[in-house]
Design a protein around this motif. Structure first.
Motif, PDB file in Angstrom:
ATOM      1  N   UNK A   1      76.418  58.576  32.437  1.00  0.00           N
ATOM      2  CA  UNK A   1      76.479  58.303  33.918  1.00  0.00           C
ATOM      3  C   UNK A   1      75.541  57.214  34.364  1.00  0.00           C
ATOM      4  N   UNK A   2      74.267  57.209  33.539  1.00  0.00           N
ATOM      5  CA  UNK A   2      73.096  56.120  33.968  1.00  0.00           C
ATOM      6  C   UNK A   2      73.559  54.789  33.531  1.00  0.00           C
ATOM      7  N   UNK A   3      74.056  54.699  32.219  1.00  0.00           N
ATOM      8  CA  UNK A   3      74.519  53.427  31.679  1.00  0.00           C
ATOM      9  C   UNK A   3      75.402  52.712  32.394  1.00  0.00           C
ATOM     10  N   UNK A   4      76.215  53.912  33.005  1.00  0.00           N
ATOM     11  CA  UNK A   4      77.561  52.970  33.954  1.00  0.00           C
ATOM     12  C   UNK A   4      76.971  52.645  35.191  1.00  0.00           C
ATOM     13  N   UNK A   5      75.921  53.319  35.806  1.00  0.00           N
ATOM     14  CA  UNK A   5      75.219  53.141  37.107  1.00  0.00           C
ATOM     15  C   UNK A   5      74.463  51.850  36.887  1.00  0.00           C
ATOM     16  N   UNK A   6      74.092  51.470  35.743  1.00  0.00           N
ATOM     17  CA  UNK A   6      73.119  50.074  35.511  1.00  0.00           C
ATOM     18  C   UNK A   6      74.052  49.037  35.202  1.00  0.00           C
ATOM     19  N   UNK A   7      75.434  49.275  35.100  1.00  0.00           N
ATOM     20  CA  UNK A   7      76.354  48.340  34.694  1.00  0.00           C
ATOM     21  C   UNK A   7      76.042  47.868  33.331  1.00  0.00           C
ATOM     22  N   UNK A   8      75.622  48.530  32.393  1.00  0.00           N
ATOM     23  CA  UNK A   8      75.336  48.219  30.974  1.00  0.00           C
ATOM     24  C   UNK A   8      76.775  48.494  30.151  1.00  0.00           C
ATOM     25  N   UNK A   9      77.732  49.412  30.817  1.00  0.00           N
ATOM     26  CA  UNK A   9      79.016  49.566  30.314  1.00  0.00           C
ATOM     27  C   UNK A   9      79.866  49.638  31.561  1.00  0.00           C
ATOM     28  N   UNK A  10      81.096  49.412  31.452  1.00  0.00           N
ATOM     29  CA  UNK A  10      82.067  49.600  32.324  1.00  0.00           C
ATOM     30  C   UNK A  10      82.755  51.025  32.710  1.00  0.00           C
TER      31      UNK A  10
ATOM     32  N   UNK B   1      80.788  54.047  26.595  1.00  0.00           N
ATOM     33  CA  UNK B   1      79.465  54.507  26.494  1.00  0.00           C
ATOM     34  C   UNK B   1      79.248  54.793  25.046  1.00  0.00           C
ATOM     35  N   UNK B   2      80.230  55.627  24.448  1.00  0.00           N
ATOM     36  CA  UNK B   2      79.953  56.016  22.953  1.00  0.00           C
ATOM     37  C   UNK B   2      79.945  54.689  22.092  1.00  0.00           C
ATOM     38  N   UNK B   3      80.810  53.753  22.296  1.00  0.00           N
ATOM     39  CA  UNK B   3      80.622  52.473  21.339  1.00  0.00           C
ATOM     40  C   UNK B   3      79.267  51.871  21.678  1.00  0.00           C
ATOM     41  N   UNK B   4      78.930  51.860  22.879  1.00  0.00           N
ATOM     42  CA  UNK B   4      77.481  51.249  23.454  1.00  0.00           C
ATOM     43  C   UNK B   4      76.547  51.902  22.571  1.00  0.00           C
ATOM     44  N   UNK B   5      76.551  53.389  22.660  1.00  0.00           N
ATOM     45  CA  UNK B   5      75.385  54.097  21.854  1.00  0.00           C
ATOM     46  C   UNK B   5      75.242  53.995  20.353  1.00  0.00           C
ATOM     47  N   UNK B   6      76.341  53.757  19.917  1.00  0.00           N
ATOM     48  CA  UNK B   6      76.599  53.540  18.490  1.00  0.00           C
ATOM     49  C   UNK B   6      76.154  52.062  17.895  1.00  0.00           C
ATOM     50  N   UNK B   7      76.149  50.883  18.862  1.00  0.00           N
ATOM     51  CA  UNK B   7      75.744  49.761  18.473  1.00  0.00           C
ATOM     52  C   UNK B   7      74.375  49.286  19.150  1.00  0.00           C
ATOM     53  N   UNK B   8      73.693  49.777  20.113  1.00  0.00           N
ATOM     54  CA  UNK B   8      72.791  49.572  20.893  1.00  0.00           C
ATOM     55  C   UNK B   8      71.665  50.529  20.915  1.00  0.00           C
TER      56      UNK B   8
END
Length: 73
Positions: A17-26, A31-38
């Motif tokens: 939810x935080x990553x979405x709120x910060x517009x780091x993911x849409x 989110x899952x892919x973001x956390x695997x790569x970043x």
């Protein structure tokens, strides 16, 4: 990089939810892919769980993207 406060009203927010709120993911699915790569750190420990609950006082850091401190209302 400056630390930014994120206010939560329900006692906690999940990392996804935080990553979405910060517009780091849409989307939640991204989110899952973001956390695997970043690399994302919660309280100086690498975190890969999108459901990780973040409470007031927690520190979230993502290199080259920012640092956020969770704050209660």
């Amino acid at each position: 990089m400056q630390e930014i406060e994120v206010v939560v009203t329900n006692g906690f927010i999940t990392l996804g939810q935080l990553l979405k709120r910060l517009n780091l993911v849409s989307t939640g699915g991204a989110v899952k892919a973001f956390l695997e790569t970043e690399p994302v750190y919660v309280n100086h420990e690498r975190e890969t769980r999108r459901g990780r609950k973040l409470y007031p006082g927690d520190l979230v850091y993502c290199p080259d993207r920012g640092t956020w401190r969770i704050r209660g209302e």
